[in-house]
Design a protein around this motif. Sequence first.
Motif, short mmCIF file in Angstrom:
data_model
loop_
_atom_site.label_atom_id
_atom_site.label_comp_id
_atom_site.label_asym_id
_atom_site.label_seq_id
_atom_site.Cartn_x
_atom_site.Cartn_y
_atom_site.Cartn_z
N GLY A 74 33.62 33.73 49.20
CA GLY A 74 34.19 33.71 48.19
C GLY A 74 32.47 34.91 48.02
N ARG A 75 31.21 33.70 47.74
CA ARG A 75 29.80 34.42 47.16
C ARG A 75 29.59 34.97 48.06
N GLU A 76 28.45 35.77 47.21
CA GLU A 76 27.55 37.20 48.20
C GLU A 76 26.16 36.19 48.83
N ARG A 77 26.73 34.64 49.58
CA ARG A 77 25.31 34.75 49.57
C ARG A 77 26.38 33.81 51.50
N SER A 78 27.25 34.09 51.41
CA SER A 78 28.11 34.17 53.10
C SER A 78 27.40 34.68 53.76
N ARG A 79 27.83 34.37 55.09
CA ARG A 79 27.11 34.91 56.13
C ARG A 79 28.05 35.25 57.14
N VAL A 80 28.57 35.28 56.66
CA VAL A 80 30.05 36.01 57.56
C VAL A 80 30.48 37.54 57.25
N ARG A 81 29.95 38.32 58.41
CA ARG A 81 29.84 39.15 58.46
C ARG A 81 30.74 40.54 59.31
N SER A 82 30.71 41.08 58.66
CA SER A 82 31.08 41.98 60.65
C SER A 82 31.51 43.78 60.21
#
Length: 248
Positions: free
Chosen positions: A162-170
């Motif tokens: 849930g943090r900004e630093r999560s790299r799970v993006r699409s």
Amino acid sequence: METAEHLICLARDGRSLADAAAEAGTDAPVPTCPDWRIRDLLRHAGTVHRWATGFVTNGQLNPRRPDAEPDLDGDALVEWYREAHALLVAALAEAPAGLTCWTFLPAPTPLAFWARRQAHETAVHRVDAHSALGPVRDTAAPPLGTGLAADGIDELLTGFHGRERSRVRSDAPRVLRVRTTDTDDVWTVRISAGPPRTDRTAEGPADCEMAGPAERLYLALWNRLPPDALTLTGDPETARLWRERSAV
């Protein structure tokens, strides 16, 4: 889980980690963390325990980096880890309910945060330590428990990712459903160009679902079991995206 339950798991799994490390020896490779040997695991885990203890005992309100890892090995390193673990358990057990200190994930209280975070830190690394004993001895390790595992899945999905630093993006929106098969827990993870957003529901369609017993699902999501340990349905690209980008 309640804080008292997290403390019970933390105490149990830290002792089990140390016992497995002592049996394997500090030069033993750690299959679940291929770049590590047991000495690396003990130095890391003990340093994190002492780092967390500092926030709890000092009521420190600002973040700080952990101290340098010790230049110890063999039996001395195992004992250093045991001491770090014991100090952490005691600090959390003796901390007041109204403790104020720095935290980095949402939690009802700072005490609840540190008890939960260190319980899961230790549970995952206990699995690492047992993996160094080989598959026959590893299977003799006591189970982590469905309650702790489901709680850890929740911390990973709603907290870390849930943090900004999560790299799970699409760029193309995707929906991943995560479901335990031995409890009633289910999470829906909405992946987009921003940080993932997770709901504790099974509402709406999903592009992909990962399912399995809570403990197996917990360890697979923390990259301690291979993807084929789970039942995967739907879009394989969504599952691949998670595997490749979800490491914390």
